[in-house]
Design an enzyme around this catalytic site. Structure first.
Site, short mmCIF file in Angstrom:
data_model
loop_
_atom_site.label_atom_id
_atom_site.label_comp_id
_atom_site.label_asym_id
_atom_site.label_seq_id
_atom_site.Cartn_x
_atom_site.Cartn_y
_atom_site.Cartn_z
N HIS A 82 0.81 -1.22 0.00
CA HIS A 82 0.00 0.00 0.00
C HIS A 82 0.84 1.27 0.00
O HIS A 82 0.37 2.33 0.43
CB HIS A 82 -0.95 0.00 1.21
CG HIS A 82 -2.06 -0.99 1.07
ND1 HIS A 82 -2.90 -1.30 2.11
CD2 HIS A 82 -2.45 -1.75 0.03
CE1 HIS A 82 -3.78 -2.22 1.71
NE2 HIS A 82 -3.52 -2.50 0.45
N HIS A 139 -0.40 -15.47 7.79
CA HIS A 139 0.21 -14.31 7.17
C HIS A 139 1.59 -14.08 7.77
O HIS A 139 2.01 -14.78 8.70
CB HIS A 139 -0.66 -13.07 7.36
CG HIS A 139 -1.58 -12.80 6.21
ND1 HIS A 139 -1.13 -12.30 5.01
CD2 HIS A 139 -2.91 -12.96 6.07
CE1 HIS A 139 -2.15 -12.16 4.18
NE2 HIS A 139 -3.25 -12.57 4.80
N ASP A 195 -7.64 -12.63 -3.41
CA ASP A 195 -7.98 -13.70 -4.33
C ASP A 195 -8.44 -14.93 -3.57
O ASP A 195 -7.79 -15.33 -2.59
CB ASP A 195 -6.76 -14.09 -5.17
CG ASP A 195 -6.31 -12.99 -6.11
OD1 ASP A 195 -6.85 -12.93 -7.22
OD2 ASP A 195 -5.41 -12.22 -5.73
#
Length: 415
Positions: free
Chosen positions: A17, A106, A352
């Site tokens: 980001h 993650h 996704d």
């Protein structure tokens, strides 16, 4: 670190980001025509928002060449490539719940353990946005390989979940013994692969099954993994640096550096363990296309996947890369906070349900980076060898020279 390669070096930068992502590529041969139009097609194949079964994040991923070319020709100096992030949504991550929890599977926790700080939104450097630089650099490498050696690199989806293009059978526990699979490796091209978007599996029936399966997991706010197969055709023989930088080892290194990868197998792979050596061995035969710069021998079968002893043998190189289910899912998951308190996390963001279709150009890019780096190492060795008097009492080394016919002629004449 963030640099890959020795002779053809790629340094990627950027977080998921931040303002932009991209790379610096050093070692690009001078004098090659290169513009953004050579790079953009692969960027577009990788970009998000391609279909209903990919992330809805809307990024155009327009690549800009910042340096290293003039009048559309490479100068030999470092090439900087930039892609602006246009559709960041940091607010998806800036809520109290998301701040409290390391997301399951993650890199939030491991990055914090390693660096003592982590990106506040998205996956930071562990995000798939980082692969933009790889794909851009890979497109440059591919163009050189194609122009200089006719190398073709094509990747495609061969499984999603329990749906396979070539399911293992008792007769063919490994696809390397399946004639239909081997025939496909000889003819598959990107145009055919992209006719079967969004899955990129080169078979209409298998594509439909895989697409339906991905949609099923998406609708459940869940995710699923799969396998990408890649073939490299017309790769020169002699590439690879034994013992520790064998060509398949470098390919494995490259592929397992891609986010979400969990496995790599080359040639017959794990299925090859189920067949005897009498079936698995690749007998040598005379090459029908033997010519200047081409090997005199080839193999009757190709269970080795085009590499023997860590060195390319001139046959097609093929391998599989396994991708896990994406970690971010919409379902509530029981986990713990950074302060070790139990709780429930329901992740937000645009992700996704299956990364496999968009991973195809990333696999191709990393394959190209390995091959061009290995090729440059071998060409440097051959150039140094060509300056020595030719050896008379050994197998003629000039018969197996990689690529350059002028260099081969010089070595043959002893000049």
């Amino acid at each position: 670190m963030s640099t890959f390669g020795t002779h053809f070096r790629v340094h990627t930068y950027g977080e998921s980001h931040c303002l932009s992502v991209g790379c610096i590529v050093d070692g690009v041969p001078p004098g090659m025509e290169l513009t953004e139009a050579d790079i953009q097609p692969q960027m577009t194949r990788r970009r998000p928002g391609q279909s209903a079964i990919t992330t809805p994040r809307n990024e155009k991923d327009r690549v800009e060449i910042q340096s290293g070319t003039e009048f559309g020709v490479t100068l030999g100096s470092p090439i900087a490539l930039r892609v602006m992030n246009e559709n960041q949504r940091k607010q998806d991550y800036g809520n109290k719940t998301m701040d409290l929890y390391p997301r399951p599977s993650h890199a939030d926790w491991t990055y914090l353990e390693k660096y003592g700080v982590k990106a506040s939104s998205g996956g930071g450097r562990s995000s798939a946005r980082e692969t933009i630089g790889r794909v851009a650099a890979g497109a440059i490498a591919e163009k050189y390989l194609r122009l200089a050696h006719g190398v073709e690199i094509v990747a495609f989806t061969t499984s999603v979940g329990n749906e396979f293009l070539f399911p293992p059978t008792p007769s063919h526990p490994t696809a390397s013994t399946n004639p239909d699979f081997l025939k496909l490796l000889d003819v598959i091209d990107r145009e055919t692969v992209d006719k079967h978007i969004p899955v990129r599996c080169p078979d209409a029936a298998a594509t439909k099954r895989m697409e339906d399966l991905i949609a099923e997991y998406r609708d459940r706010h869940d995710s699923i993994g799969g396998v990408v197969t890649c073939v490299i055709r017309n790769c020169p023989s002699g590439l690879g640096e034994p013992c520790f930088d064998k060509l398949e080892a470098m390919l494995a290194h490259a592929m397992l550096s891609i986010p979400a990868t969990k496995g790599f197998e080359i040639g017959s792979g794990f299925g090859g363990c189920q067949v005897p050596g009498s079936v698995h061995n690749d007998p040598f035969i005379k090459a029908t296309d033997s010519a200047a710069g081409r090997p005199r021998l080839t193999t009757k079968t190709n269970n080795s996947g085009g590499i023997q002893g860590g060195i390319s043998n001139g046959a097609p190189i093929y391998f599989n890369v396994a991708f896990k289910p994406p970690a971010t899912i919409g379902q509530a998951q029981t986990t713990v906070t950074y302060d070790e308190e139990e709780g429930v996390l329901e992740a937000k963001g645009r992700h996704d349900p299956c990364v496999v279709p968009r991973a195809v150009p990333i696999v191709e890019a990393m394959a190209a980076l390995v091959i061009i780096d290995s090729l440059m190492a071998q060409q440097a060795r051959q150039t140094a060898r060509s300056l020595l008097p030719p050896l008379k009492a050994t197998i003629p080394a000039e018969k197996t020279v990689v690529g350059n016919s002028k260099l081969q002629e010089e070595m043959t004449n002893g000049s």
